[in-house]
Motif scaffolding. Structure first.
Motif, PDB file in Angstrom:
ATOM      1  N   UNK A 485      50.161  46.152  38.161  1.00 17.52           N
ATOM      2  CA  UNK A 485      51.502  45.666  38.520  1.00 17.52           C
ATOM      3  C   UNK A 485      52.177  44.907  37.382  1.00 17.52           C
ATOM      4  N   UNK A 486      51.496  44.805  36.234  1.00 13.89           N
ATOM      5  CA  UNK A 486      52.100  44.182  35.060  1.00 13.89           C
ATOM      6  C   UNK A 486      52.197  42.681  35.102  1.00 13.89           C
ATOM      7  N   UNK A 487      51.641  42.032  36.119  1.00 12.01           N
ATOM      8  CA  UNK A 487      51.789  40.592  36.252  1.00 12.01           C
ATOM      9  C   UNK A 487      50.560  39.869  35.719  1.00 12.01           C
ATOM     10  N   UNK A 488      50.692  38.597  35.490  1.00 12.16           N
ATOM     11  CA  UNK A 488      49.552  37.761  35.126  1.00 12.16           C
ATOM     12  C   UNK A 488      48.935  37.187  36.402  1.00 12.16           C
ATOM     13  N   UNK A 489      47.694  36.743  36.304  1.00 10.13           N
ATOM     14  CA  UNK A 489      47.036  36.141  37.449  1.00 10.13           C
ATOM     15  C   UNK A 489      46.717  37.117  38.566  1.00 10.13           C
ATOM     16  N   UNK A 490      46.577  38.400  38.228  1.00  4.10           N
ATOM     17  CA  UNK A 490      46.267  39.426  39.229  1.00  4.10           C
ATOM     18  C   UNK A 490      44.787  39.348  39.597  1.00  4.10           C
ATOM     19  N   UNK A 491      44.489  39.176  40.881  1.00  2.00           N
ATOM     20  CA  UNK A 491      43.111  39.046  41.346  1.00  2.00           C
ATOM     21  C   UNK A 491      42.587  40.413  41.772  1.00  2.00           C
ATOM     22  N   UNK A 492      41.461  40.835  41.197  1.00  2.00           N
ATOM     23  CA  UNK A 492      40.795  42.080  41.567  1.00  2.00           C
ATOM     24  C   UNK A 492      39.549  41.710  42.371  1.00  2.00           C
ATOM     25  N   UNK A 493      39.522  42.102  43.640  1.00  2.00           N
ATOM     26  CA  UNK A 493      38.435  41.697  44.528  1.00  2.00           C
ATOM     27  C   UNK A 493      37.681  42.929  45.036  1.00  2.00           C
ATOM     28  N   UNK A 494      36.687  42.675  45.879  1.00  2.42           N
ATOM     29  CA  UNK A 494      35.908  43.763  46.469  1.00  2.42           C
ATOM     30  C   UNK A 494      34.665  44.120  45.696  1.00  2.42           C
ATOM     31  N   UNK A 495      34.293  43.294  44.728  1.00  2.00           N
ATOM     32  CA  UNK A 495      33.104  43.566  43.926  1.00  2.00           C
ATOM     33  C   UNK A 495      31.829  43.233  44.705  1.00  2.00           C
ATOM     34  N   UNK A 496      31.908  42.291  45.626  1.00  8.93           N
ATOM     35  CA  UNK A 496      30.770  41.832  46.456  1.00  8.93           C
ATOM     36  C   UNK A 496      29.888  40.804  45.771  1.00  8.93           C
ATOM     37  N   UNK A 546      34.258  34.838  42.260  1.00  7.77           N
ATOM     38  CA  UNK A 546      33.126  35.000  43.178  1.00  7.77           C
ATOM     39  C   UNK A 546      33.042  36.401  43.759  1.00  7.77           C
ATOM     40  N   UNK A 547      34.168  37.108  43.856  1.00  3.46           N
ATOM     41  CA  UNK A 547      34.178  38.454  44.425  1.00  3.46           C
ATOM     42  C   UNK A 547      34.881  39.442  43.509  1.00  3.46           C
ATOM     43  N   UNK A 548      34.907  39.135  42.206  1.00  2.00           N
ATOM     44  CA  UNK A 548      35.575  40.019  41.263  1.00  2.00           C
ATOM     45  C   UNK A 548      36.021  39.284  40.030  1.00  2.00           C
ATOM     46  N   UNK A 549      37.282  39.483  39.647  1.00  4.47           N
ATOM     47  CA  UNK A 549      37.785  38.874  38.421  1.00  4.47           C
ATOM     48  C   UNK A 549      39.308  38.856  38.469  1.00  4.47           C
ATOM     49  N   UNK A 550      39.884  38.063  37.589  1.00  6.00           N
ATOM     50  CA  UNK A 550      41.338  37.950  37.494  1.00  6.00           C
ATOM     51  C   UNK A 550      41.790  38.491  36.151  1.00  6.00           C
ATOM     52  N   UNK A 551      42.920  39.209  36.141  1.00  5.81           N
ATOM     53  CA  UNK A 551      43.406  39.856  34.925  1.00  5.81           C
ATOM     54  C   UNK A 551      44.836  39.439  34.623  1.00  5.81           C
ATOM     55  N   UNK A 552      45.197  39.642  33.351  1.00  2.00           N
ATOM     56  CA  UNK A 552      46.556  39.381  32.897  1.00  2.00           C
ATOM     57  C   UNK A 552      47.359  40.655  32.803  1.00  2.00           C
ATOM     58  N   UNK A 553      48.332  40.675  31.920  1.00  2.00           N
ATOM     59  CA  UNK A 553      49.307  41.768  31.880  1.00  2.00           C
ATOM     60  C   UNK A 553      49.060  42.765  30.757  1.00  2.00           C
ATOM     61  N   UNK A 554      47.956  42.660  30.028  1.00  2.00           N
ATOM     62  CA  UNK A 554      47.648  43.606  28.958  1.00  2.00           C
ATOM     63  C   UNK A 554      47.678  45.035  29.505  1.00  2.00           C
ATOM     64  N   UNK A 555      48.332  45.957  28.784  1.00  4.15           N
ATOM     65  CA  UNK A 555      48.529  47.321  29.300  1.00  4.15           C
ATOM     66  C   UNK A 555      47.204  48.068  29.463  1.00  4.15           C
ATOM     67  N   UNK A 556      46.158  47.665  28.750  1.00  7.40           N
ATOM     68  CA  UNK A 556      44.873  48.342  28.877  1.00  7.40           C
ATOM     69  C   UNK A 556      44.162  48.007  30.184  1.00  7.40           C
ATOM     70  N   UNK A 557      44.707  47.000  30.907  1.00  7.40           N
ATOM     71  CA  UNK A 557      44.026  46.569  32.128  1.00  7.40           C
ATOM     72  C   UNK A 557      44.975  46.399  33.319  1.00  7.40           C
ATOM     73  N   UNK A 558      46.319  46.358  33.067  1.00 10.63           N
ATOM     74  CA  UNK A 558      47.225  46.044  34.179  1.00 10.63           C
ATOM     75  C   UNK A 558      48.653  46.472  33.926  1.00 10.63           C
ATOM     76  N   UNK A 559      48.852  47.660  33.379  1.00 10.98           N
ATOM     77  CA  UNK A 559      50.216  48.144  33.181  1.00 10.98           C
ATOM     78  C   UNK A 559      50.798  48.591  34.517  1.00 10.98           C
ATOM     79  N   UNK A 560      52.047  48.303  34.736  1.00 13.56           N
ATOM     80  CA  UNK A 560      52.671  48.577  36.024  1.00 13.56           C
ATOM     81  C   UNK A 560      52.557  50.057  36.402  1.00 13.56           C
ATOM     82  N   UNK A 561      52.088  50.330  37.621  1.00 14.45           N
ATOM     83  CA  UNK A 561      51.933  51.637  38.286  1.00 14.45           C
ATOM     84  C   UNK A 561      50.773  52.479  37.744  1.00 14.45           C
TER      85      UNK A 561
END
Length: 814
Positions: A485-496, A546-561
């Motif tokens: 989504x191109x935003x900072x502070x994006x939480x990726x969960x579901x890792x367990x 605890x259940x995943x990781x948080x990412x920023x807006x770098x295109x290699x990890x969080x480019x919009x769409x």
């Protein structure tokens, strides 16, 4: 029609024998052949019609014969016929599930997924309610508790359509209701239920326990007028209905010996049609009978592999001419795989990988050869009609062995019938023996040697990581998907779990692989596609959670769409100092799961560093963090002093200074000119270390056969894989990564990413694909010139790294 699926309970269920909340003790073997001659099936014509609009059919199914895409290969599960066109539910000629009304005229629903797993059990539910206003709610198909929603064809019946099912017409199980020889079922059936008047979801028949779909007691169901329940508990009355309705079926070409102890709660070994060698073998009788072709030398293996314990099975030789019976494995020598086998032949000789010598008595047609494989003692003993012929030392007692049969003649055919404990009559060819193993499992002709066991799932060792243990595989390795989504502070969960090693890759765009770990810290990444040293970007992975990781807006990890994947491993949390080697290393280790992260500083000398696993790693990925360098990859099957490079396509390279030693405590580093990709003076390094864990992690090797469907190379792992990475070690090729989530969470899987490439996901290739099964994976197709997709070139050796979704002991068929 939608159902609410059970999510099961958490935590331990109990001892191995009590994992299942409900035990099934038998199934019906439907022993059809390729020809269809004398088909075996059950049939019944109801006395009167009942609810033809709303009903449910449920069955546990273990397949033995597969369609090959040709004509007349459909496998009928449940059919009804009014004398015109038939209503049918079946495995199609391409092994998908098909629902037809009026021979597809009035409804035609076909799954995109294919179901070619022959080593374990599927639970299949068909629920029909044509009164529903929404067309897609009128037919629902569930496989292993999950509703199928992806269809290649989906023409639904009209509202209030009356099916032939539940009419007073012929109904059949295992054969076309037209009783024609071209459409029949081959395999095993258990717990067959038909509910008249109600459309039920899968939770009426099963439940999820710690990630495994299992059967449950059905005594509380309301069956309706024409409903029935077939448990096959009485071998003298195979078609008896136990619902209370006495809607009994007539058994055709089925015998008492076709009721066997193979079941969804105790899966037995069979011969594996996915691992048949060239030369031609026809399998029947639930994949226990093998008939070899007159021309050509052929062989096949069991669906179970063994690397410890004591195991026993029997082989009835209908025709014994130049037949082989025994065990086989493979070892790696000089970077290539070499087949090892130990067999007993009719002359009385033993044959060890082509070297024959005198052994015991000769045998002939009608003799039964028992095999007692002792992997704890490293021996195999053959028995002729219950009499030991003496112990033979195995060439290796550390590899994965399989039951093995072969035809050693290129001009004669042989017929063998195996018994892994299912049937001591060998499909009615002899009288029953009635001998069980020490745990009370199996039915053998002769007494089972003391301490030896039948080859079934109940007897398999309890995996340290699994649904009946303290933790499951997805608490040590897991895959997550997200859309950027191109935003900072994006939480990726579901890792367990809180991951210690995260490997991310953009799927839809041309993006870098980014590798993060808790030793190097937030935002510090390495690439697998270049020689660039470690870099830090606060807009990549910003925190490990605890259940995943948080990412920023770098295109290699969080480019919009754009779509992304993250593979996650649990190590040991905060690193600790390790002084096992001459270099003090910083180690975060998870020995139970066979994974550790190691940080050390190069000395430019011959030294060692500790890895913290307690056993020798089978794969090591090492990268210089300080300066530009290639990745170095150690693989135990290749050996020390040799390496691959994760960022390049090159084959095995020999260099005495690279991984000169690997032990249960340390990894060696050496001197290589002015520096080394694993030990340059003053440079900082990271190593990711993987050691095999039964039922959870496997680094192994195989030889490609160059074949496309249906005869691609089958690789046994001992679990249902969640992740597989493959590399040709003979020639140049990409590092190809497949997992169980991307593109489609079912077979076939063409969604390839390449560890050494920034290319987006390659999602379609009809000639090159991987299938993930309950006990391993199969690779189809190859083009020697196609480096991007080379994973099955004939004669080439390959290495792989795989992680489990479910251990084979409990795995559902996929």
């Amino acid at each position: 029609m939608s159902g609410i699926l059970s999510v099961g309970g958490a935590g331990n269920v109990g001892a191995s024998g009590s994992f299942y909340s409900y035990s099934i003790d038998q199934s019906l073997r439907v022993p059809n052949t390729d020809s269809g001659t004398g088909n075996a099936y059950l049939n019944r014509t109801p006395a009167s019609a009942s609810n033809r609009k709303t009903w449910t059919y449920s069955a546990w199914v273990k397949r033995s014969k597969l369609g090959d895409g040709g004509a007349n290969q459909s496998q009928l599960i449940w059919a009804a016929f009014d004398g015109g066109d038939a209503d049918q539910f079946q495995f199609g000629d391409n092994n998908n599930l098909r629902f037809y009304l009026n021979d597809a005229t009035n409804a035609n629903i076909q799954t995109t997924a294919v179901y070619r797993d022959v080593s374990s059990w599927y639970h299949i539910v068909l629920a029909v309610d044509t009164t529903q206003a929404t067309a897609s709610d009128r037919v629902s198909i569930y496989v292993n508790g999950e509703e199928v929603t992806d269809f290649s064809t989906s023409t639904y019946p009209t509202q209030n359509y009356d099916t032939d099912w539940n009419n007073n017409v012929a109904h059949t199980i295992g054969q076309s209701a037209r009783i024609n020889s071209t459409q029949f079922f081959c395999g095993y059936l258990a717990e067959v239920n038909f509910i008249d008047g109600t459309a039920l979801d899968a939770t009426s028949f099963g439940e999820t326990i710690n990630g495994i779909w299992v059967p449950k007691e059905v005594s509380g169901l309301t069956y309706g007028t024409n409903g029935f329940y077939l448990s096959f508990a009485d071998s003298a009355a195979i078609g008896d209905d136990l619902s209370g309705n006495t809607n009994d079926f007539t058994a055709n070409n089925l015998a008492a010996s076709d009721v066997v102890p193979d079941s969804p709660t105790n899966n037995f070994a069979t011969l594996n049609p996915l691992s048949k060698g060239s030369g031609g073998i026809t399998l029947s009788e639930g994949n226990l009978k093998a008939v070899t072709a007159v021309a050509g030398i052929s062989n096949t293996y069991s669906t179970f592999g063994m690397n410890s314990g004591k195991w026993y099975w029997e082989n009835y030789f209908v025709t014994a001419y130049q037949s082989y019976s025994g065990v086989s494995t493979s070892v790696t020598a000089s970077g290539g795989n070499v087949a090892i086998y130990v067999v007993y032949v009719p002359s009385g000789n033993k044959d060890i990988s082509g070297s024959a010598s005198a052994y015991g008595a000769s045998f002939t047609d009608g003799d039964i050869i028992g095999t007692a494989l002792d992997l704890d003692g490293g021996t195999v003993t053959f028995y002729k009609n219950g009499v030991s012929q003496g112990s033979i030392s195995l060439p290796s007692n550390t590899a994965e062995w399989m039951a093995y049969i072969a035809d050693g003649s290129s001009s004669d055919s042989t017929t063998q019938i195996l018994n892994f404990g299912q049937d001591s009559t060998f499909a009615g060819t002899t009288t029953a023996g009635g001998n069980a193993d020490g745990n009370g499992y199996g039915d053998f002709k002769y007494a089972v040697p003391s301490g030896f066991l039948a080859l079934n799932s109940a007897n398999l060792p309890e995996p340290a990581i699994g649904p009946n243990s303290d933790t499951t595989s997805d608490e040590h390795f897991n895959t997550v998907l997200w859309t950027g989504n191109g935003s900072t502070g994006r939480s990726i969960t579901g890792v367990n779990f809180s991951p210690d090693f995260v490997w991310t890759k953009g799927r839809s765009g041309t993006r870098q692989h980014l590798l993060f770990d808790t030793i190097r810290g937030n935002g510090a990444y390495l690439l697998t596609t270049s020689t660039n040293p470690e870099a830090t970007d606060t807009n990549t992975l910003t925190t490990f959670d605890s259940d995943g990781f948080t990412i920023g807006s770098n295109v290699n990890i969080n480019n919009n769409t754009e779509t992304y994947v993250g593979w996650n491993w649990k190590a040991g949390g905060t690193a600790v100092s390790n002084t096992d080697g001459s270099i003090t290393s910083q180690v975060s280790a998870n020995p139970d799961a066979g994974f550790s992260i190691v940080s050390y500083t190069g000395t430019g000398a011959s030294d060692t560093y500790g890895h913290g696993l307690g056993v020798a790693p089978n794969m090591i990925l090492t990268r210089d963090r300080t300066n530009s360098a290639h990745w170095a990859v150690y693989v135990s099957d290749i050996g020390t002093g040799k390496y691959l490079e994760l960022d390049r396509t090159i084959a095995v390279t020999t260099a005495a200074a690279i991984y000169p030693s690997v032990s249960s405590t340390t990894i060696g580093v050496g001197v290589q000119g002015g520096g080394s990709i694993t030990n340059t003076l003053g440079d900082n390094y990271i190593s990711y270390c993987f050691a095999n864990v039964d039922g959870h992690l496997k680094c192994g090797s195989y030889v490609g056969n160059g074949q496309n469907s249906p005869n691609g190379t089958f690789v046994y792992t001992g679990f249902r894989p969640a992740f597989v990475m493959v590399k040709d070690i003979t020639d140049t090729s990409n590092w190809i990564i497949i997992d169980n989530l991307r593109a489609n969470p079912y077979n076939i899987d063409t969604a390839r990413l390449y560890a050494n490439s920034t290319a987006p996901e390659a999602a379609t290739n009809t000639n090159r694909y991987m299938e993930l099964f309950s006990n391993g994976f199969r690779l189809h197709g190859n083009n020697a010139a196609d480096v991007a997709n080379k994973w099955n070139e004939s004669g080439d050796s390959y290495t792989y790294l795989a992680f489990a979704e479910q251990p084979f002991k409990y795995a559902n068929a996929r």
